[in-house]
Design a protein around this motif. Structure first.
Motif, PDB file in Angstrom:
ATOM      1  N   MET A   1       0.846  -1.203   0.000  1.00 51.74           N
ATOM      2  CA  MET A   1       0.000   0.000   0.000  1.00 51.74           C
ATOM      3  C   MET A   1       0.880   1.251   0.000  1.00 51.74           C
ATOM      4  N   GLU A   2       0.417   2.269  -0.696  1.00 50.26           N
ATOM      5  CA  GLU A   2       1.173   3.517  -0.803  1.00 50.26           C
ATOM      6  C   GLU A   2       1.238   4.181   0.593  1.00 50.26           C
ATOM      7  N   THR A   3       2.339   4.866   0.857  1.00 49.85           N
ATOM      8  CA  THR A   3       2.598   5.392   2.209  1.00 49.85           C
ATOM      9  C   THR A   3       1.526   6.370   2.705  1.00 49.85           C
TER      10      THR A   3
ATOM     11  N   ALA B   1      -1.563   4.572   3.487  1.00 50.09           N
ATOM     12  CA  ALA B   1      -1.447   3.815   4.743  1.00 50.09           C
ATOM     13  C   ALA B   1      -1.615   4.739   5.948  1.00 50.09           C
TER      14      ALA B   1
ATOM     15  N   ARG C   1      -5.238   4.354   8.096  1.00 49.42           N
ATOM     16  CA  ARG C   1      -5.044   3.514   9.279  1.00 49.42           C
ATOM     17  C   ARG C   1      -6.111   3.811  10.331  1.00 49.42           C
TER      18      ARG C   1
ATOM     19  N   HIS D   1      -0.805  -2.469   8.816  1.00 48.19           N
ATOM     20  CA  HIS D   1      -1.932  -1.975   8.011  1.00 48.19           C
ATOM     21  C   HIS D   1      -1.617  -2.079   6.515  1.00 48.19           C
ATOM     22  N   SER D   2      -0.409  -1.704   6.128  1.00 52.02           N
ATOM     23  CA  SER D   2      -0.071  -1.702   4.698  1.00 52.02           C
ATOM     24  C   SER D   2      -0.025  -3.120   4.126  1.00 52.02           C
TER      25      SER D   2
ATOM     26  N   GLU E   1       5.711   2.857  -1.817  1.00 52.44           N
ATOM     27  CA  GLU E   1       5.076   1.807  -1.002  1.00 52.44           C
ATOM     28  C   GLU E   1       5.528   1.968   0.471  1.00 52.44           C
ATOM     29  N   THR E   2       4.647   1.631   1.378  1.00 54.61           N
ATOM     30  CA  THR E   2       4.871   1.922   2.801  1.00 54.61           C
ATOM     31  C   THR E   2       6.123   1.252   3.363  1.00 54.61           C
TER      32      THR E   2
END
Lengths: 170, 170
Positions: A1-3, A6, A10, A108-109, B2-3
Motif C-alpha cells: 500500500m502507498e505510504t 497507509a 489507518r 496496516h499496509s 510503497e509503505t
C-alpha cells in the motif's frame, strides 16, 4: 500500500477473525520497527513476538480490556525499552513510539488489522507484565501491537484541521 | 512510494539544494501528521509551517547545528505540544513523536528529504524557540521537520537484528 494511503486510512482495529499470519509478514513488521528513527541511533528497543495462548492470557490478566480482541489475534509484538541500551536521556519514549508506529503502519499496509495496546505509562500494567513475561526490571514493556485479520471495516476519518496550522510564527 | 519501502529506505538527509516545494505537498505532509495515532484521540498538537528566512534564522540561533542544512531548505514544519489540549498525562511525547514520524515518512515517500531536528527535551532550545516564535509557555515546541530537495543519496542501512527478538517470553 502507498505510504500516504497507509497513514491516512489507518484505523484502530478492535474486532478480528482468528486466522494464521505468515512468518514472513511478522518478519517484515519487525524489520519495519527496527527501521524507526531514534535519537543518536541509540535504538533502545527489544521485541517479544507472542503467539503462545498462555502468554496472551497472561497479558490479558494485566490488561483486562484486551480480552475483547486478543483471543482472536494470532500474533502480537511487544515493544520493550531496554535501559541498558540507553545513551541519551529522555528520548526512550519517543524512540519506542517510533518503533511501534512503524510496525503499526507496516501491519496496516500488509492488509492486517493493527492496534496499539498501551502498556507504558501505566505502572501497574508494566509491573504485572514484567513479572509474567520474565522481563527484568531494567526493561520497560512499552506497547503491544496486534497483527490480526480485521473483522470490521472502518472508513478513514477526515482529520485535517486548518485551525491548528500556524504560519511562520505562533 | 510503497509503505514498507518508505519505512525501510528512509534516511536522515542533511544536504539539500534550495528549490521550491509545492504547497499541495506541504498540505499532504501536514495531513499525514494529523492522522498520527494518539492516546485516547487527544491530538495535543499544533503545527507551524515556516518559510520565512528571518524565522529560519531565529531557529538556527536556538540550534546552531541546524545552520548546516536549514539555509537550503525552503519549508519546515514545527510540531508543538499544546498543554491546553492534553487529556491524558504522560502521553504527549508519544503523540508528538507519532505526528513527527508520519510527516517524516510522508516527506520521504513524496520524494523529498526529511530530517527530524530535535527541540524537546533540550530546555534551552525550547525556551529560545518559545521566545523567538511567540509561542506561549503552555506550548512546547517538540521537533522541526525539514521538507527539502536532497543533495545527497544515502543507500538504505540494513537494520534487522535477530538478537533483539524474543519469543513468547523474555
Amino acid at each position: 500500500m502507498e505510504t500516504l494511503e497507509a497513514i491516512n486510512t489507518r484505523r484502530s482495529i478492535r474486532k478480528f477473525i482468528l486466522k494464521e499470519i505468515p512468518d514472513d509478514a511478522v518478519t517484515k513488521i519487525l524489520h519495519a520497527g527496527m527501521c524507526a528513527p531514534t535519537s543518536g541511533n541509540q535504538r533502545p528497543w527489544q521485541f517479544i513476538v507472542i503467539r503462545d495462548r498462555v502468554m496472551i492470557d497472561q497479558f490479558i490478566e494485566a490488561y483486562p480490556y484486551s480480552k475483547k480482541m486478543l483471543p482472536d489475534v494470532p500474533v502480537t509484538i511487544m515493544v520493550c525499552f531496554d535501559r541498558n541500551l540507553e545513551k541519551y536521556e529522555k528520548r526512550w519514549q519517543i524512540d519506542c513510539a517510533n518503533a511501534t508506529l512503524c510496525m503499526l503502519l507496516a501491519t496496516h499496509s500488509l492488509g492486517y488489522g493493527g492496534l496499539w495496546l498501551e502498556i507504558y505509562p501505566i505502572e501497574e500494567r508494566i509491573n504485572k507484565i514484567q513479572d509474567s513475561f520474565g522481563i527484568p526490571k531494567s526493561v520497560v514493556p512499552f506497547a503491544l501491537v496486534t497483527i490480526g485479520h480485521a473483522a470490521e471495516e472502518k472508513p478513514p476519518i477526515e482529520r485535517f484541521d486548518q485551525s491548528i496550522i500556524h504560519y511562520d510564527k505562533w
